[in-house]
Design an enzyme around this catalytic site. Structure first.
Site, mmCIF file in Angstrom:
data_model
loop_
_atom_site.group_PDB
_atom_site.id
_atom_site.type_symbol
_atom_site.label_atom_id
_atom_site.label_comp_id
_atom_site.label_asym_id
_atom_site.label_seq_id
_atom_site.Cartn_x
_atom_site.Cartn_y
_atom_site.Cartn_z
ATOM 1 N N ASN A 84 1.790 -0.365 5.455
ATOM 2 C CA ASN A 84 2.255 -0.713 4.111
ATOM 3 C C ASN A 84 3.165 -1.918 4.217
ATOM 4 O O ASN A 84 4.137 -1.905 4.977
ATOM 5 C CB ASN A 84 3.016 0.471 3.494
ATOM 6 C CG ASN A 84 3.776 0.072 2.240
ATOM 7 O OD1 ASN A 84 3.345 -0.801 1.496
ATOM 8 N ND2 ASN A 84 4.909 0.706 2.006
ATOM 9 N N CYS B 118 0.835 -1.188 0.000
ATOM 10 C CA CYS B 118 0.000 0.000 0.000
ATOM 11 C C CYS B 118 0.876 1.245 0.000
ATOM 12 O O CYS B 118 2.096 1.176 -0.053
ATOM 13 C CB CYS B 118 -0.895 0.021 1.238
ATOM 14 S SG CYS B 118 -1.819 -1.505 1.497
#
Length: 621
Positions: free
Chosen positions: A76, A2
């Protein structure tokens, strides 16, 4: 995989619109979902933004920012051992509403606080806000696989997966850090924790920062040099045991990294590292692994044939695409957009190409990055043993490579080392390109008021007397996270592709530290143990050839059909107007580059200068 972004604003000048602006430019990192959290406290504003590339639990239950009790997280990357951590938490009474690793990470922090970080095996950049304490944590994985930037002006902090978000923050000042520019011209990348702009930094690998009401604190939860010192005491010499244990660790690491709810494959160059990763993937898979190779029509730079032979032997579902060099040339001007900082690793171009190609079929791809640094694979590691031998014999001393000596010899005709007894042969033994470049760089930048010491041998002097080990460790501290991992992350995420690096599992890294160095470099054989393991899966004849790397003929282009770029971007008038460089010094470097033979000592510095200028045009003009 991400993109994350956010801010902790003590001045209380930001709002939800600011959060959307700094998050939206990360869309390529996470095109599947977007989320925001904004709150205004009495003494600060907090904003957390997330762009999601759905990999594990692709349902909406994995949406971020994710909340639990007083905690809010943006995450992430992947924590591969999340299922075992989840089992611990279930025993502690926690319940789960998703199958995502994000929920496990969030509740692990609730249960164990900052001690949870040491439990995570993965690649990650995490932003975690605690509403009760008013603290923001920013955490990066041990080997620096995932990026994490932050801007700190002494009062407020802004963070993001990429620098482009921070540039969007209102009031951000694009003031160059000349120390970072110097480092870039020397290495071709900028080492952590600095960035190209003042007041913007990278969280270092294995570290996290804690921010609360304007105060910033730094912590290390895993230190590479300390781990090497601890693990190297084992000095494992039993080759049979080492080979068996290495096989076990690589299988376990690859199994972890094959956990995915979306299509998965492997980059395959046909070299040892990517071939080993692919072979083990195929060994543990119940169906053919999808493999991806980029080939060039120019034979000198084409490894596609080697990769195809490996793929045929392993019976993978192989995909290859041949590209023209002209297609690679077009990507030069895309590098600033994707990398945000000046970046001069030429292999970024084919890495962008193979990532786009793979993304047509899969969302996750495993790579072989890390094998050279952990197991002594680069040619320079071999050269340095000859340098070390010459030094032991008294034929050479470190002082011969001081700037004063280089400056003196540069004023003489012929090769720098021709006048030194016994040293002419060392021209091909050690990498003098950088030593010469360092001398020139000292005079290139105007208005400089700084001094940067050459740290090439410092790691060796600190924790090991073996120059090979010292060089490998230095690469793991700098080149690996700041060049190789930066290249792979930006190139893959530009294509919305998640790249995973099984050879950089921290347990495998620590095991490599415990091995006797003779198992990595034995009888002049680089990557001895890793190659021996690879031959358990793939015949020797398919892999035994000179190392090629992932390169393109950029220096030939710049002396030929693309020489106009040097004339345009390094023109004296342009440099004078820019006011950063000494235009006469740069013209001297460029002229010598144009006249020297292929592989000459001015090539890298000229390319680095050009890449900075193209970056500068994109971001600062």
């Amino acid at each position: 995989m991400c993109g994350i972004a956010g801010f902790y604003d003590v001045s209380k000048q930001t709002n939800s619109t600011t959060l959307q602006q700094i998050t939206e430019c990360l869309h390529h990192r996470g095109p599947d979902d977007t989320g925001y959290f904004f709150d205004h406290k009495n003494d600060h504003h907090i904003g957390l933004g997330h762009k999601r590339l759905s990999i594990i639990d692709i349902s909406h239950s994995g949406h971020q920012p994710m909340h639990f009790k007083q905690l809010t997280i943006v995450f992430n990357g992947e924590v591969y051992n999340y299922l075992s951590i989840k089992e611990e938490l279930v025993k502690e009474g926690y319940t789960f509403h998703s199958g995502s690793d994000t929920e496990v990470v969030l509740k692990a922090f609730h249960r164990w606080g900052e001690d949870a970080i040491a439990k995570f095996n993965g690649m990650f950049a995490i932003g975690l806000y605690d509403a009760d304490t008013g603290e923001l944590l920013l955490i990066r994985d041990r080997m620096g696989v995932k990026p994490l930037y932050y801007f700190y002006d002494g009062t407020n902090i802004v963070f993001s997966s990429e620098l482009k978000s921070i540039i969007k923050y209102p009031g951000f000042n694009k003031e160059l850090d000349l120390n970072s520019l110097y480092t870039f011209l020397y290495h071709g990348y900028i080492t952590s924790p600095r960035s190209i702009f003042k007041n913007v930094y990278k969280v270092k690998p294995g570290a996290y920062i804690k921010f609360k009401r304007g105060k910033l604190q730094h912590f290390n939860y895993w230190d590479l040099k300390r781990k090497f010192t601890e693990c190297s005491k084992a000095s494992i010499t039993d080759e049979g045991y080492a080979l068996e244990r290495l096989n076990e660790l690589i299988i376990a690491s690859i199994k972890y990294r094959m956990i995915s709810d979306v299509p998965l494959g492997s980059f395959l160059s046909g070299g040892y590292d990517s071939s080993l990763v692919t072979a083990v993937m195929q060994h543990v898979s119940d169906q053919p692994v999808k493999t991806f190779t980029i080939g060039f029509h120019e034979k000198e730079y084409n490894e596609a044939g080697h990769a195809k032979k490996v793929a045929e032997y392993l019976k993978t579902d192989h995909h290859e695409e041949f590209l023209s060099i002209n297609e690679a040339k077009q990507l030069i001007f895309e590098l600033p957009k994707h990398f945000d900082e000046p970046f001069a690793d030429k292999s970024a171009l084919p890495t962008l190409m193979v990532s786009r190609f793979a993304r047509q079929s899969v969302t996750v791809a495993l790579s072989g990055d890390g094998g050279d640094e952990l197991f002594c694979g680069y040619e320079r590691y071999e050269r340095i043993t000859k340098y070390e031998k010459a030094r032991r014999l008294g034929l050479i001393s470190d002082r011969l490579f001081s700037n004063e000596i280089i400056k003196k010899k540069l004023s003489q005709a012929g090769n720098v080392f021709n006048k030194l007894p016994y040293l002419a042969k060392l021209n091909s033994i050690i990498n003098i390109d950088y030593l010469l470049s360092k001398y020139y760089i000292d005079g290139l930048i105007l208005h400089k008021n700084f001094s940067i010491e050459d740290q090439y041998l410092q790691v060796s002097e600190e924790i090991t007397n073996n120059l090979q080990e010292g060089s490998m460790l230095l690469d793991m501290l700098t080149y690996l996270p700041d060049d190789i991992m930066a290249k792979v992350d930006r190139a893959s995420m530009a294509a919305s592709l998640e790249s995973r690096e099984p050879l950089l599992d921290y347990q495998l890294v620590e095991f490599s530290f415990s091995l006797s160095h003779e198992l990595k470099y034995k009888d002049k054989e680089k990557k001895y143990l890793l190659k021996k393991l690879t031959h358990k899966y793939i015949p020797h004849k398919l892999l035994d050839r000179p190392k090629m790397g992932f390169g393109i003929p950029i220096y030939d282009w710049l002396r030929g059909e693309m020489s106009y770029l040097l004339d345009k971007y390094l023109a004296p008038d342009r440099l004078k107007e820019q006011g950063i460089f000494d235009d006469m010094q740069i013209q001297d470097v460029v002229n010598k580059f144009k006249m020297e033979q292929r592989g000459g000592k001015y090539s890298k510095l000229t390319w680095h200068l050009l890449m900075f200028q193209i970056w500068y045009e994109y971001y600062c003009e």
